[in-house]
Design an enzyme around this catalytic site. Sequence first.
Site, PDB file in Angstrom:
ATOM      1  CB  CYS A   2      -0.941   0.105   1.195  1.00 13.95           C
ATOM      2  SG  CYS A   2      -2.072  -1.257   1.374  1.00 13.95           S
ATOM      3  NE  ARG A  27       4.835   1.900   0.115  1.00 19.76           N
ATOM      4  CZ  ARG A  27       5.876   1.784   0.912  1.00 19.76           C
ATOM      5  NH1 ARG A  27       7.052   2.201   0.525  1.00 19.76           N
ATOM      6  NH2 ARG A  27       5.753   1.259   2.111  1.00 19.76           N
ATOM      7  CD1 TRP A  74       0.005  -6.479  -2.744  1.00 20.75           C
ATOM      8  CD2 TRP A  74      -0.307  -6.878  -0.569  1.00 20.75           C
ATOM      9  NE1 TRP A  74       0.333  -7.794  -2.509  1.00 20.75           N
ATOM     10  CE2 TRP A  74       0.146  -8.066  -1.185  1.00 20.75           C
ATOM     11  CE3 TRP A  74      -0.577  -6.911   0.795  1.00 20.75           C
ATOM     12  CZ2 TRP A  74       0.346  -9.259  -0.481  1.00 20.75           C
ATOM     13  CZ3 TRP A  74      -0.379  -8.100   1.499  1.00 20.75           C
ATOM     14  CH2 TRP A  74       0.079  -9.247   0.849  1.00 20.75           C
ATOM     15  CG  ASN A 103       1.174   0.627   4.362  1.00 20.68           C
ATOM     16  OD1 ASN A 103       0.827  -0.548   4.217  1.00 20.68           O
ATOM     17  ND2 ASN A 103       2.420   1.019   4.245  1.00 20.68           N
ATOM     18  N   GLY A 104      -1.004  -0.966   6.589  1.00 18.93           N
ATOM     19  CA  GLY A 104      -0.749  -1.751   7.796  1.00 18.93           C
ATOM     20  C   GLY A 104      -1.939  -2.633   8.115  1.00 18.93           C
ATOM     21  CD  GLU A 484      17.107 -13.673  -6.031  1.00 20.52           C
ATOM     22  OE1 GLU A 484      16.503 -14.132  -5.062  1.00 20.52           O
ATOM     23  OE2 GLU A 484      16.823 -12.563  -6.536  1.00 20.52           O
ATOM     24  CE  LYS A 488      13.943 -11.770  -8.532  1.00 21.21           C
ATOM     25  NZ  LYS A 488      14.671 -11.533  -7.303  1.00 21.21           N
ATOM     26  CD  GLU A 491       9.994 -11.752  -7.554  1.00 16.47           C
ATOM     27  OE1 GLU A 491       9.279 -11.162  -6.748  1.00 16.47           O
ATOM     28  OE2 GLU A 491      11.231 -11.693  -7.510  1.00 16.47           O
ATOM     29  CG  HIS A 507      18.262 -37.050  -1.433  1.00 17.17           C
ATOM     30  ND1 HIS A 507      18.642 -38.182  -0.747  1.00 17.17           N
ATOM     31  CD2 HIS A 507      19.409 -36.442  -1.837  1.00 17.17           C
ATOM     32  CE1 HIS A 507      19.968 -38.246  -0.707  1.00 17.17           C
ATOM     33  NE2 HIS A 507      20.457 -37.192  -1.371  1.00 17.17           N
ATOM     34  CE  LYS A 606      11.717  -3.209  -4.636  1.00 17.48           C
ATOM     35  NZ  LYS A 606      12.442  -4.347  -5.233  1.00 17.48           N
TER      36      LYS A 606
HETATM   37  O1  M6R Z   1      12.785  -5.076   1.137  1.00 20.33           O
HETATM   38  P1  M6R Z   1      13.295  -6.426   1.477  1.00 20.33           P
HETATM   39  O2  M6R Z   1      14.634  -6.716   0.902  1.00 20.33           O
HETATM   40  O3  M6R Z   1      13.268  -6.709   2.958  1.00 20.33           O
HETATM   41  O4  M6R Z   1      12.266  -7.426   0.820  1.00 20.33           O
HETATM   42  C1  M6R Z   1      12.336  -8.794   1.054  1.00 20.33           C
HETATM   43  C2  M6R Z   1      11.502  -9.546   0.047  1.00 20.33           C
HETATM   44  O5  M6R Z   1      10.158  -9.196   0.156  1.00 20.33           O
HETATM   45  C3  M6R Z   1      11.961  -9.284  -1.398  1.00 20.33           C
HETATM   46  O6  M6R Z   1      13.304  -9.579  -1.554  1.00 20.33           O
HETATM   47  C4  M6R Z   1      11.130 -10.118  -2.381  1.00 20.33           C
HETATM   48  O7  M6R Z   1      11.382 -11.467  -2.202  1.00 20.33           O
HETATM   49  C5  M6R Z   1      11.424  -9.684  -3.814  1.00 20.33           C
HETATM   50  N1  M6R Z   1      10.205  -9.352  -4.485  1.00 20.33           N
HETATM   51  C6  M6R Z   1      12.048 -10.746  -4.632  1.00 20.33           C
HETATM   52  O8  M6R Z   1      12.327 -10.308  -5.904  1.00 20.33           O
END
Ligand code: M6R
Length: 611
Positions: A2, A27, A74, A103-104, A484, A488, A491, A507, A606
């Site tokens: 948000c 956000r 969000w 927000n929260g 990672e 990527k 997501e 396994h 984000k």
């Molecule tokens: O702002 P942060 O680095 O704490 O965020 C952590 C995760 O939410 C963030 O890395 C998320 O996994 C990304 N969208 C991945 O690309």
Amino acid sequence: MCGIVAYIGRREASPILLEGLKRMEYRGYDSAGMAVLDGDLRVGRAVGRVAALEEVLEREGGFEGTLGIAHTRWATHGGVTEANAHPHRDDGRLGHGIAVIHNGIIENHATLKRYLVEKGHVFTSETDTEVLAHLIGELYRGDLEKAVQSALREVTGAYAIAVVCEKEPDVLVAARKGSPLMIGVGKDEYIVASDSSAIVAHTTQAITLDDYTVARLDRESFRTTNVDNDPVSAEIRELEYDLGQIDLGSYEHYMLKEIHEQPEALRLCMKGRVDLRSGQIVLGGINQFARDLARAKRVIFIGQGTALHAGMVAEYLMEDLAKIPTDVEFASEFRYRNPIVEEGTVVVAISQSGETADTLAALQEAKQRGAMAIGLVNVVGSSISRETDAGVYLRVGPEIGVASTKAFLGQVCVATMLAAFTGRRRFLAAEAVRDLMERMSEVPGHIERILEQSDAIRDATARYVERDNWLFLGRGYNYPVALEGALKLKEISYIHAEGMPAAEMKHGPIALIDEGMPVVFLATRNSQYDKVLSNIEEVRSRGGHVIAVATEGDEEIRDRVHEVFWVPDVPEPLQPLLTVVPLQLLAYHAALMRGRDVDKPRNLAKSVTVE
Ligand code: M6R
């Protein structure tokens, strides 16, 4: 999570609010809304992006007025509907005309709602925020600031809010606990926002509100108090942010821009911290604690998502270079499993935003149990950076794309410096530090070379993009990179992908491999290279198609795999800084080919400021 933005001043509020919403759309982007006060309170809301809200405002002939609030959502409580979009109003029967953006999460919303329903309040949404709006309305006695303070005394949970009231056309009230909120200070105007991206176009003077602070703003002045109305000090500081950094420029997407910014981001990250002649590492933010760090009995890295993956690389680095027993944990799990924090434990929180709720809460928990707290954070002045005893900023510039790219590199780069810095104060020879830093200073140039393969990576990706299941495998330092790479891909392209240690495949997951299944191997020349080659054979003999990330000049691997992306040769601890880059490009191209919204993937935001 948000984005909230509010304006009070002498200019028309709605264009400023719309521009702020667009800048903060990363956000959250399920729905958006705005309320502007011009005598009456006018509220517009729309499901979808900020552009949808713009259409609503146009249809209604625009909103005029110099005081307003706006929100991009969000969803947490209640589905993605117009009724659940912010702003939320208090009960119309009371006739106050109060509107709130939030927000929260209001955790005790159910109890508060029961109380309000008994008093006759009628709710029109499923959100926790509407409960707060009604509570403020219920407690309003002609003074908005006091009503907000009274309401917040009853609330548990996290909030960043902005509130307006028809009866007080010259007052904006904002408050924060556990969710970020800043006030941009202009001439006879204030812009309240979740982050500086909505503020910098108007002013670089800003206040970052502390938790439990309530701000009352009129056009000429402001005051800050706590919820009991005691004065609280607020410091105006200069924002280190310029608009150029957050504009797309000639790039089609922020993710692509940020991938390409990585060489420069790493240079900035190392600048002034690595002295190649003396081999010294200078980390101003932790100098004071260098001895404590060197004497640490245990280091625990915490983070979520990409930051956690950087923490996994950091675990290897810290054990390799500093020889300190190290763990890495999901912040969300660390917090709730009654962790043992003994004397000499250092907890290092890794976070791009510095606002991830789980990471922040875990850090607070660790501190309470006596740990020394260090932050590796990108956003200056963020909650996590303010909660730590010491820290090192990533200095990679603002990251807007939801998929984290350059922040990962910054996190790994800082972790490498931190481990070598600590190691040097223990057993690591000056020569070894100098050599490693020298090789790390070459990494930006290496990344530039990898980026030149973007078209080749796109073409290879095109051959597999229709496949719905992918595996990413790596060993040692490349194991977190496998995780990672899978993250990527899933997501932003919504392709199912799993990352794991290459040895783990046998396994269980090997049962998934069928004819043509894409399996990405991190297969650089390092101590585990031969083992990885064997794993590649195991996949191939079951029909899997192997895409390898390999070391330039490795002729041996070329004939053993279907596709290969090359990275220059660097020492093993530095390999994640390179091997991740082709995987970022692979995910980017796959997402484009699948027609996804690369910078705003579905269901994501984000920074995750709710637990
Ligand atoms: O702002 P942060 O680095 O704490 O965020 C952590 C995760 O939410 C963030 O890395 C998320 O996994 C990304 N969208 C991945 O690309």
